[in-house]
Scaffold this active site. Structure first.
Site, PDB file in Angstrom:
ATOM      1  N   LYS A   1      14.018  -4.270 -17.178  1.00  0.00           N
ATOM      2  CA  LYS A   1      12.901  -4.032 -18.089  1.00  0.00           C
ATOM      3  C   LYS A   1      13.196  -4.538 -19.500  1.00  0.00           C
ATOM      4  CE  LYS A   1      11.206  -0.089 -15.425  1.00  0.00           C
ATOM      5  NZ  LYS A   1      11.411   1.370 -15.190  1.00  0.00           N
TER       6      LYS A   1
ATOM      7  N   LYS B   1       9.313  -5.588 -11.711  1.00  0.00           N
ATOM      8  CA  LYS B   1      10.245  -5.937 -12.795  1.00  0.00           C
ATOM      9  C   LYS B   1      11.444  -6.707 -12.275  1.00  0.00           C
ATOM     10  CE  LYS B   1      10.562  -1.817 -11.630  1.00  0.00           C
ATOM     11  NZ  LYS B   1       9.830  -0.603 -11.700  1.00  0.00           N
TER      12      LYS B   1
ATOM     13  N   ALA C   1      -2.806  -6.117   2.173  1.00  0.00           N
ATOM     14  CA  ALA C   1      -1.778  -6.618   3.086  1.00  0.00           C
ATOM     15  C   ALA C   1      -0.666  -5.583   3.227  1.00  0.00           C
ATOM     16  CB  ALA C   1      -1.207  -7.929   2.555  1.00  0.00           C
TER      17      ALA C   1
ATOM     18  N   VAL D   1       1.750   3.371  -5.412  1.00  0.00           N
ATOM     19  CA  VAL D   1       0.964   2.714  -6.453  1.00  0.00           C
ATOM     20  C   VAL D   1      -0.226   1.973  -5.842  1.00  0.00           C
ATOM     21  CG1 VAL D   1       1.005   1.062  -8.362  1.00  0.00           C
ATOM     22  CG2 VAL D   1       2.994   2.512  -7.937  1.00  0.00           C
TER      23      VAL D   1
ATOM     24  N   THR E   1      -1.850   2.609  -3.135  1.00  0.00           N
ATOM     25  CA  THR E   1      -2.871   3.576  -2.726  1.00  0.00           C
ATOM     26  C   THR E   1      -3.669   4.045  -3.945  1.00  0.00           C
ATOM     27  OG1 THR E   1      -1.505   4.288  -0.884  1.00  0.00           O
ATOM     28  CG2 THR E   1      -3.230   5.810  -1.593  1.00  0.00           C
TER      29      THR E   1
ATOM     30  N   CYS F   1       0.842  -1.194   0.000  1.00  0.00           N
ATOM     31  CA  CYS F   1       0.000   0.000   0.000  1.00  0.00           C
ATOM     32  C   CYS F   1       0.881   1.249   0.000  1.00  0.00           C
ATOM     33  CB  CYS F   1      -0.954  -0.035   1.192  1.00  0.00           C
ATOM     34  SG  CYS F   1      -2.315   1.131   1.044  1.00  0.00           S
ATOM     35  N   GLY F   2       1.860   1.255  -0.918  1.00  0.00           N
ATOM     36  CA  GLY F   2       2.671   2.455  -1.111  1.00  0.00           C
ATOM     37  C   GLY F   2       1.959   3.390  -2.083  1.00  0.00           C
TER      38      GLY F   2
ATOM     39  N   VAL G   1       6.902  -2.651 -16.742  1.00  0.00           N
ATOM     40  CA  VAL G   1       7.750  -1.978 -17.721  1.00  0.00           C
ATOM     41  C   VAL G   1       7.088  -0.691 -18.195  1.00  0.00           C
ATOM     42  CG1 VAL G   1       8.996  -2.186 -19.887  1.00  0.00           C
ATOM     43  CG2 VAL G   1       8.567  -4.225 -18.516  1.00  0.00           C
TER      44      VAL G   1
END
EC number: 1.1.1.3
Lengths: 423, 423
Positions: A202, A102, A42, A13, A15, A10-11, A129
């Site tokens: 990538k 990645k 989680a 991205v 969030t 839940c950083g 990517v």
């Protein structure tokens, strides 16, 4: 009934994914054929501060318990462990997996794809990517009817931002890095970005898709941008080039050539115009010709957009049947070592200012089978600077020419060797 | 077992499809899960000269007989009839349909999509818009997790080539059209291209996908490029703009705004740099931000590449199960008339050279609720030229202001009215 979604991480991205799932669920339900239900998120620390958009009652530290009830698991933890274990457990439990990781795919892709094939579930990774830029879809699906010849990408926004600041504002590498960190475009430890490891992961993923061959991050000869100076960039600009950290995967007769390194890109090449932290990938295919994809390669909302397109596709398959394209390794092409890759190089030499130097130097290239495309000599204090641009040549042959030249008494120093792309 | 393919039409694209199917069938079989077998090519004239790559024993003039044995029907006849009848018959017979026919889809899409839903078969049409540029995939799949705000495209290579020649070589419209015809970029009857109908059909298809609403070619207010002069282009260039035939579909509060017309695009907008016959589409989405796709919009091999990606996807679904995304019309947004669309305009007036003109003219705009962003006055023989650029305004309000202004005695003529896009 609904499609049950577990979110791991839940950083920034995560969030954005949770927020967009909530705001646009009506749309997503129409597109997927059923409501998408976020059943839990989680996290490592239940008590950490969170964006107020996050429903705290969804937070849990019981990953396995959460995944047990999920149809789709979104992995946004990053790094290898515990992400690898969770992804494998999700697959074995029969869940569709969507990941933006990645590093995990470039290092452990085959293990994950094989587990997914065995469990007959989908693994999606558009977000791994170039963020929102749909290059995984492009290679997996929209070029499925063609033969890809090359993939050239600016796939790391941090380094492109730094190089662009150095070019447009004349900053030093350290100043530009500091600015990127202040603006949130670079991490406190910028190693993965500035040393090219992120771009290498990538291009390994893209090369696997483009050439139906397993390519891992270890296969990619990688040089970062720490050694690039503002003077290098200014000199390149005067000669009609931008310096970009290009990630390259190219089909050659002998196999697949891979490279991540600072590369001179002519100003009329579409990748030369990619500014700031944007990402862009140019694909050449035998039928389609040149295709370019361009957009935001990082950030919460753009990456969440890519994650959610995968979630909608995965949910649609769970509702209506069908499967994502599987890992294809049928081509199993050889992977070329750096020495066997073919490229043009631009090389700056500091030489003695006396007659015969150019003859001897060009003779050394010829002896190694390297053909010279252009030479320029400039007088400098205490000597001269010679700039040689080669035609396309085997890298080993260029190395051999340089070894012969550096042992000669007329050359004081090899100042720089840089790969050059064509238009 | 194999996936049996019937090809209708053997022009430039059909020939390229047949050739690529033959040359790359090993690859396509791996990707689709089974061999793709071209069982026949329906043509009008069995005896016409053909590319030697075409196996003449595959040619037939019995379309229904050919389609009866096919799993996938590729329709490359073009135009409305008999293409429409064949496509509907193929669908009702249970075949997957792949078409590159934008005119058919823009006019009869709903009938075709409904027939496909009823028969539970896939219809693919990547080749119908922007050739090899995967913008249908982009909207149908890679933005399924996002909300599209606008689609702006250069989707007609012929008109872009003509405008580009007028800009870079200073040719007149007629000279540039002639050059396009000589080079094979324009047809003998260039109406569909230069009058904007081709672009209108394409933006109708893209808008339907972007906004989950049925949009037909009749919904698109369309102006072609015949009235554009080399002087217009030179004047735009001096002011920092390129003139492009933009196809626009944009979400507004009141509904979907549509437009195909010559538009001033600032030089720092990525679409301003699209040269020659290339196509490019810029999509803005709420999560992804700005995405750009760029590539070849026409030609045998690029269009065949798009057709064959659809064939591989359709074949894979027949082998492994699953379905292409269906037509979604759940949003059913209102479609705005031209008068209700919102845009900036740049307007050139020939005016009397006397005091008070600017005051009265700007008063007329204000009375209609149109705010002026910039004004420039230039002395000319026998009067003055005033160039007004408006802020974004309702088109009906701009029309009202112009009606009031043209009836006033201080204005001699409205020389030009052109839409302006932002950066």
């Amino acid at each position: 009934m609904s499609v049950k979604i577990a979110l791991l991480g839940c950083g920034t991205v995560g969030t954005a994914v949770a927020t967009m799932l909530q705001e646009q669920n009506g749309d997503f339900a129409e597109r997927a054929g059923d409501t998408l239900e976020l059943i839990g998120i989680a996290v490592r620390d239940l008590d950490a501060p969170r964006d107020p958009a996050i429903d705290r009652s969804l937070l849990t530290d019981d990953v396995d318990g959460l995944m047990a009830g999920a149809d789709i698991v979104i992995e946004l933890i990053g790094g290898i462990e515990p992400a690898r274990t969770h992804v494998l457990n999700a697959i074995r439990g029969g869940a569709t997996v969507v990941t933006g990781n990645k590093a995990l795919l470039a290092a452990h892709g085959p293990e994950i794809y094989e587990a997914a094939a065995e469990a007959d579930v989908d693994v999606y990774y558009e977000a791994a990517v170039a963020g929102a830029v749909p290059v995984v879809y492009g290679l997996r699906e929209s070029l499925a009817g063609d033969r890809v010849e090359s993939v050239l990408g600016i796939v790391n926004g941090t380094t492109n931002f730094i190089l662009d600041e150095m070019e447009t504002a004349g900053l030093s590498f350290d100043e530009a890095l500091k600015k990127a960190q202040d603006l949130g475009f670079a991490e406190a430890d910028p190693t993965a970005d500035v040393d090219g490891h992120d771009a290498a992961a990538k291009i390994a993923i893209l090369a696997s898709l483009a050439f139906h061959t397993r390519v891992s991050i270890e296969d990619v000869p990688t040089t970062g941008i720490r050694a690039i100076t503002a003077e290098d960039i200014a000199a390149a600009k005067r000669d009609g080039y931008a310096i970009k950290l290009l990630a390259i995967a190219r089909r050659r007769d002998a196999g697949i050539e891979l490279s991540v390194e600072p590369t001179l890109v002519p100003h009329d090449h579409p990748l030369a115009a990619v500014r700031g932290s944007f990402n862009s990938v140019v694909i050449e295919a035998s039928g389609a010709g040149r295709l370019m994809f361009y957009g935001r390669g990082a950030g919460g909302a753009p990456t969440a957009s890519a994650v959610l397109s995968d979630v909608v596709a995965g949910a649609s398959h769970r509702v209506h049947g069908g499967r994502a394209p599987r890992e294809l390794t049928y081509a199993d092409l050889p992977i070329l070592a750096r020495e066997d890759s073919i490229a043009s190089y631009r090389i700056d030499f500091a030489v003695e200012d006396r007659t015969g130097v150019l003859t001897r130097l060009s003779g050394a290239f010829a002896d190694s089978g390297v053909s010279i495309a252009a030479v320029r000599q400039m007088q400098e204090e205490g000597g001269a600077r010679l700039t040689v641009t080669t035609h396309e040549a085997r890298t080993a042959d260029v190395d051999a020419a340089l070894a012969a030249i550096t042992s000669a008494d007329y050359v004081k120093e090899v100042l720089q060797v840089m790969r050059v792309e064509g238009s």
